[in-house]
Write an enzyme that holds these catalytic residues in place. Structure first.
Site: not given
Ligand SMILES: *Cc1c(COP(=O)(O)O)cnc(C)c1O
Length: 847
Positions: A517, A743
Site C-alpha cells: 500500500k 529564512y
Molecule cells: C499496513 C498493514 C499491514 C502491514 O503492517 P507492517 O507493520 O508494515 O508489516 C498489515 N495489516 C494491515 C491490515 C495493514 O493495514
C-alpha cells in the site's frame, strides 16, 4: 598517430600557448579513462561539458587537449588546441585523414552483427592487402575518430563500423567516410531511443543506400526483409548474401550447427565449395562471414583462399564466444549487446547443440535500451527459452519478465530462477555445473553480467578473453544522471533478499502477503510487487482499489487483498479484476452482495475482526451474529478472516490478548460451521514472534523494505534497507563569523564556516517543521543541517570536511563510506516512526 598539424589544418583550430607535443597515440573522451600520452577531447554532451574535466585529464596524463574555449586551469607542458566545436573538429579531422592517406573504406552498418562482420572483412581482405581494422567497441560515431587515430598511409583499406544513434547522423557520417563498400546484414525492428520509430531508423539506412554512388558496392542480406528492400533504393551495385537462398549471389547451405564451430557448403554463382567451416558459432554470425567472402571476391580474392582463411577467424569477446566454464562446462559469452533478435538467434543455436549436453542453462540479463516493445520482447524470449532450456536464470527486474513468460509457457517454476544480483547467479550456478553442461550467457550493456562471466570461468586466466568491464560505459549509457538533483535509489537486490529471508523465516506453511500500500511504502508498488512475488510472496495487499487496479494494469496477476476502500459501485471492477475485498460491516456486506448478484459472479471477501485495535472491523463479540447474516449473502465468497494488532511492536501481552480473542472466535465460527481458506493476524512486528499454527497467512509490510518493525525484537537476519535518498552539493560558501543562514536568520555562523547548499527542501518531503533531519552524509562524514529548510533548498555545515565540492554526492537516507543514516535514526530526529520517514519522501523524486 594523430598529428597536431592535421587537426589544426582540418578543423581550423587555434593553439593556446606553446605546443609541447605534436603527435598523439589516441583520442580520449573521458577524463576518467585517460591513457597517458593521449589527446583529450573536451566535448559537450547531454551528460555534461567535458571542459570541466580538463584539469583532471591533464592530471591523469593527457599530453594534449582539444577544447572549445580557453581552459581555466594550468596547462603548462600540455598542447592545447581550441576549435569552434569539438565534434565538428573530430569529424573534419577524420575526413582529412582519410583523404590524406587515400584509404578505401569498407563500412558495416545495421542493427546487429556489425563487429563480427568488421572482424571477418578485415581478416579476409588482409590476405592480399594492408588493412586497418577499425574500433568495434565504441558505440555511436565516436568510433570513427578512434578507429582512424592509428591509420597509416600504407593501409589500403580501413574496415569501419558505422553506428547511428541520432536521426540525421548517417548522412553526416557518410559525407566523411565515403565508403567504397557498405555491408548491411541485419536491420531488425529495434532502434536507438533517439529515433521515433523503426521506420525512422529504416529511413536512415535508406538514405545511406540512396547516397551511395554507382561505382560502390552495397552488400544486402536476402534473409532480412528490410535489408533486402534497400536494393530498390540505390544506384550502387548491390549483391546479396543468404542462407539456403538460390537467389543470393553467395549462399551457404547444408549448415551444420555445432557447439564449437559451424559447418557449411557455399554456392557462389555456379561454383560450389563443400565442407567448409567457421569457428564462429550461431547461424546468425555466418552472415558476416559470407559478406566478407563476397567482398573479398569483389577485390579479387579467390573464394577457396578466403574460405580457408575463415577457419582461423577469432571469436570476439562477448559475441558468442565459447569458453571453458566451471568444472569443464561449455560457457558461451554473448554479453556484448542484446536485443530480441540476437537473443532468439542465440537460443536457436542452443536449441541445436543442447542435444550433446546433459543440461542447458540460459542466463539472460537486461536487453539494451532500444525503443519499442521491451515487455513483449522479454515475453518472446521467455517463450522460446521454455522450449529450449533446462534452466532459465534471469538477472534484474526487467529480465524477470522473461522468467514469468517462460513459466506461462510451461517451463516448471523449479527451473526458473529470477535473480537480482550477479552474486546470486553465481551461487546458484557455479557449484552445480559439470563437464556435461552448457551455459549460454546473454545480455546488454545494462546487465551486470561481467561479474557472472568472470565467476563462471574455470580458469581466471581466461579473463582476458572477456569484454573489458563495462562499469564506466554503463554509467553513461544505462543510467543517465537524472536531470533532477535529488533522487531515490532502489536496491532491488536487497528487496529480493529481504523477501526470501522473511519467507524462509515464516516457513513453508505460511502464505506471505506482501503489503505494498501507499505506493509500496514510498518504494514503488509495481516493482516491489514484482520482486516480492518472484521471491516468495504469493499475495499482495493494498489500501485502496485504485492501487490494486494500477498493479493489474502493470500485468501483476497475483491475488490482491484491498485492505480499506472499495466503494460498492467499484464491486464490479473488483470482481472483474479478481480482487479480494474486506468486509467490516453488515450493511456494507449487504450492499456488496447485491452488486455481486447483479454482476452474476461471487465477490472474494476477507472478514476483518476488531479484537482491540479500535479501527476498522466487526467487533469480536458481535461477530457470530454477523456471520449468521453473512451466511445468507450467497454472492459473497468468504475466503478469509483476519484481525490486526494495535501494539505488536511493543506490547506482547496485549497482542497475546488480541490473539486469544481472535482464536476463540475462529473456533466458535468453525463450530457453526464456517471454514476459511485463510486465517491471518500478524504484521511485520508480530511475524517476528507469533508462531501459532492456526494462522496460515502473514501480512508483511515494513520489514520487506528492510525497516525495523520493533525495538524489542531483532529483525529477521539478512534483511537490509532497500531505499536510499540522495542529492548533490549545489554550492559551497565560506562565511565569516555571525553570518545568518536561511529564512528567519535562525542560524548564525559561529566562526568562519564552510556551508554547502543542497537542492532539497520540504517540497521534496525533506521535513521543515516541527523538527528536521539533523544530519546528512558527505564524503562518508556527517554534516549538520543549519538554518531553516526552504521549499527547495537547505544548508549544511561542512567546515570539518575538507574539499567539499559542487556536485559531490550527499546522502540524506542511506549509506556512504563507513557511515549510514537509516530511517530509524531519522525517525528519532523527526519525532515519528520509520514508516512515516519513507512514505513522506514525495513522489516527485526520480527513482
Ligand atoms: C499496513 C498493514 C499491514 C502491514 O503492517 P507492517 O507493520 O508494515 O508489516 C498489515 N495489516 C494491515 C491490515 C495493514 O493495514
Amino acid at each position: 598517430m594523430i598529428s597536431l598539424y592535421d587537426i589544426l589544418k582540418a578543423a581550423n583550430g587555434q593553439l593556446f600557448g606553446e605546443p609541447s607535443s605534436h603527435l598523439f597515440a589516441e583520442f580520449c573522451f573521458s577524463a576518467r579513462q585517460i591513457t597517458p600520452g593521449s589527446l583529450f577531447v573536451a566535448m559537450r554532451t547531454s551528460h555534461g561539458d567535458g571542459h570541466a574535466e580538463i584539469a583532471e585529464a591533464i592530471a591523469r596524463g593527457a599530453r594534449g587537449v582539444v577544447c572549445h574555449g580557453p581552459p581555466d586551469c594550468d596547462t603548462t607542458g600540455v598542447t592545447v588546441l581550441m576549435v569552434r566545436d569539438t565534434i565538428d573538429a573530430l569529424l573534419a579531422w577524420s575526413r582529412y585523414t582519410l583523404t590524406k592517406h587515400g584509404t578505401k573504406v569498407i563500412a558495416v552498418s545495421g542493427s546487429s552483427g556489425k563487429s563480427v562482420a568488421v572482424e571477418a572483412l578485415a581478416h579476409i581482405l588482409s590476405l592480399r592487402y594492408p588493412v586497418h581494422r577499425g574500433n568495434v567497441d565504441e558505440e555511436g560515431w565516436l568510433g570513427l575518430p578512434l578507429s582512424l587515430a592509428s591509420l597509416e598511409s600504407s593501409h589500403e583499406f580501413v574496415v569501419l563500423k558505422i553506428d547511428v544513434m541520432q536521426p540525421g547522423e548517417m548522412m553526416r557520417l557518410l559525407q566523411i567516410v565515403r565508403p567504397q563498400v557498405v555491408v548491411l546484414g541485419h536491420l531488425e525492428a529495434v532502434y536507438p531511443p533517439a529515433f521515433s520509430s523503426a521506420d525512422a531508423y529504416y529511413d536512415e539506412h535508406r538514405a545511406l543506400a540512396k547516397t551511395l554512388s554507382a561505382n560502390s558496392l552495397l552488400v544486402l542480406n536476402s534473409d532480412d526483409e528490410a535489408s533486402l528492400d534497400l536494393r530498390h533504393h540505390t544506384q550502387a551495385q548491390w549483391k546479396l548474401i543468404g542462407i539456403d537462398q538460390p537467389k543470393a549471389d553467395i549462399s551457404a547451405f547444408n549448415v551444420v550447427v555445432g557447439a564449437e564451430r559451424t559447418g557449411f557448403d557455399v554456392r557462389y554463382g555456379s561454383e560450389r565449395y563443400l565442407g567448409r567451416w567457421s569457428p564462429l558459432i550461431g547461424v546468425h554470425l555466418l552472415y558476416g562471414v559470407l559478406a566478407a567472402v563476397l567482398v573479398g571476391a569483389h577485390y579479387g580474392i579467390p573464394l577457396d583462399e578466403s574460405l580457408k582463411a575463415v577457419t582461423s577467424l577469432n571469436p570476439l569477446p562477448g559475441r558468442m564466444r565459447p569458453l571453458i566454464g566451471r568444472q569443464g562446462s561449455l560457457l558461451v559469452d554473448d554479453t556484448y549487446r542484446a536485443n530480441v533478435a540476437s537473443t532468439l538467434a542465440a537460443l536457436n543455436w542452443l536449441n541445436v547443440v543442447r542435444r550433446d549436453y546433459q543440461r542447458a542453462f540460459f542466463v539472460i540479463g537486461e536487453l539494451d535500451r532500444l525503443s519499442g516493445r521491451s515487455q513483449q520482447d522479454y515475453r518472446q524470449i521467455g517463450c522460446r527459452a521454455a522450449e529450449v532450456v533446462d534452466s532459465l536464470i534471469t538477472l534484474g527486474a526487467e529480465a524477470s519478465l522473461a522468467g514469468r513468460a517462460a513459466m506461462d509457457f510451461g517451463l516448471s517454476p523449479q527451473r526458473v530462477h529470477m535473480l537480482y544480483s550477479p552474486q546470486d547467479v553465481l551461487s546458484l550456478l557455479a557449484p552445480q555445473l559439470t563437464a556435461d553442461d552448457i551455459v549460454l550467457v546473454k545480455g546488454g550493456v545494462a546487465s551486470d553480467l561481467d561479474l557472472v562471466m568472470r565467476g563462471l570461468l574455470n580458469d581466471l586466466q581466461d579473463e582476458v578473453l572477456l569484454l573489458p568491464t563495462r562499469q564506466a560505459q554503463r554509467s553513461i549509457t544505462a543510467a543517465p544522471v537524472p536531470l533532477r538533483p535529488t533522487w531515490l535509489v532502489f536496491d532491488a537486490d536487497a528487496l529480493a533478499m529481504n523477501v526470501r529471508c522473511i519467507a524462509a523465516h515464516l516457513g513453508q506453511d505460511k502464505t506471505l502477503m506482501a503489503v505494498v500500500k501507499a505506493d509500496g511504502y514510498g518504494h514503488g508498488a509495481v516493482r516491489t510487487a514484482r520482486i516480492a512475488l518472484m521471491n516468495g510472496a504469493s499475495w499482495l495487499a493494498v489500501a485502496n482499489i485504485d492501487e490494486a487496479l494500477t498493479l493489474r494494469q502493470s500485468g501483476v496477476d497475483a491475488p490482491i487483498l484491498v485492505l480499506s476502500y472499495v466503494p460498492s459501485h467499484a464491486v464490479r471492477q473488483a470482481i472483474r479484476e479478481n480482487l479480494a475485498v474486506v468486509i467490516f460491516d453488515e450493511d456494507q456486506a449487504r450492499s456488496y452482495d447485491r452488486m455481486a448478484r447483479d454482476v452474476g459472479q461471487r465477490l472474494i471477501c476477507h472478514v476483518k475482526i476488531d479484537t482491540g485495535m479500535g479501527r476498522l472491523g466487526i467487533l469480536a463479540d458481535d461477530a457470530v451474529r454477523v456471520f449468521r447474516q453473512l451466511a445468507s449473502m450467497t454472492n459473497l465468497h468468504l475466503q478469509g478472516i483476519y484481525t490486526h494488532f494495535s501494539s505488536a511492536d511493543d506490547d506482547t501481552e496485549y497482542t497475546a490478548k488480541q490473539t486469544e480473542r481472535f482464536k476463540a472466535l475462529v473456533r466458535a465460527l468453525r463450530a457453526a460451521p464456517f471454514n476459511f481458506e485463510y486465517i491471518h493476524a500478524a504484521n511485520s512486528a508480530a511475524s517476528l514472534y507469533l508462531r501459532d499454527p492456526l494462522f496460515n497467512m502473514v501480512r508483511v509490510g515494513l520489514m520487506l523494505y528492510g525497516l525495523n518493525p520493533s525495538k524489542l525484537w531483532p529483525i529477521v537476519p539478512g534483511v537490509r534497507p532497500v531505499l536510499s535518498w540522495k542529492t548533490t552539493v549545489l554550492q559551497v560558501r565560506h562565511f565569516p563569523p555571525n553570518s545568518p543562514i536561511g529564512y528567519g536568520n535562525t542560524y548564525r555562523t559561529q566562526g568562519y564556516e564552510t556551508i554547502a547548499i543542497l537542492p532539497v527542501g520540504y517540497a521534496d518531503g525533506f521535513r521543515r517543521a516541527p523538527r528536521t533531519w539533523r544530519e546528512v552524509l558527505i564524503q562518508g562524514r556527517r554534516a549538520p543541517l543549519v538554518g531553516r529548510v526552504s521549499m527547495e533548498k537547505c544548508a549544511v555545515n561542512v567546515s570539518h570536511i575538507p574539499n567539499v565540492d559542487v556536485g559531490d554526492e550527499v546522502v540524506l537516507l542511506g549509506a556512504q563510506g563507513e557511515d549510514a543514516i537509516w530511517a530509524e535514526e531519522i525517525a528519532e530526529w523527526l519525532g515519528t516512526i520509520n514508516y512515516e520517514v519513507v512514505t513522506q519522501i514525495l513522489p516527485r523524486q526520480p527513482r
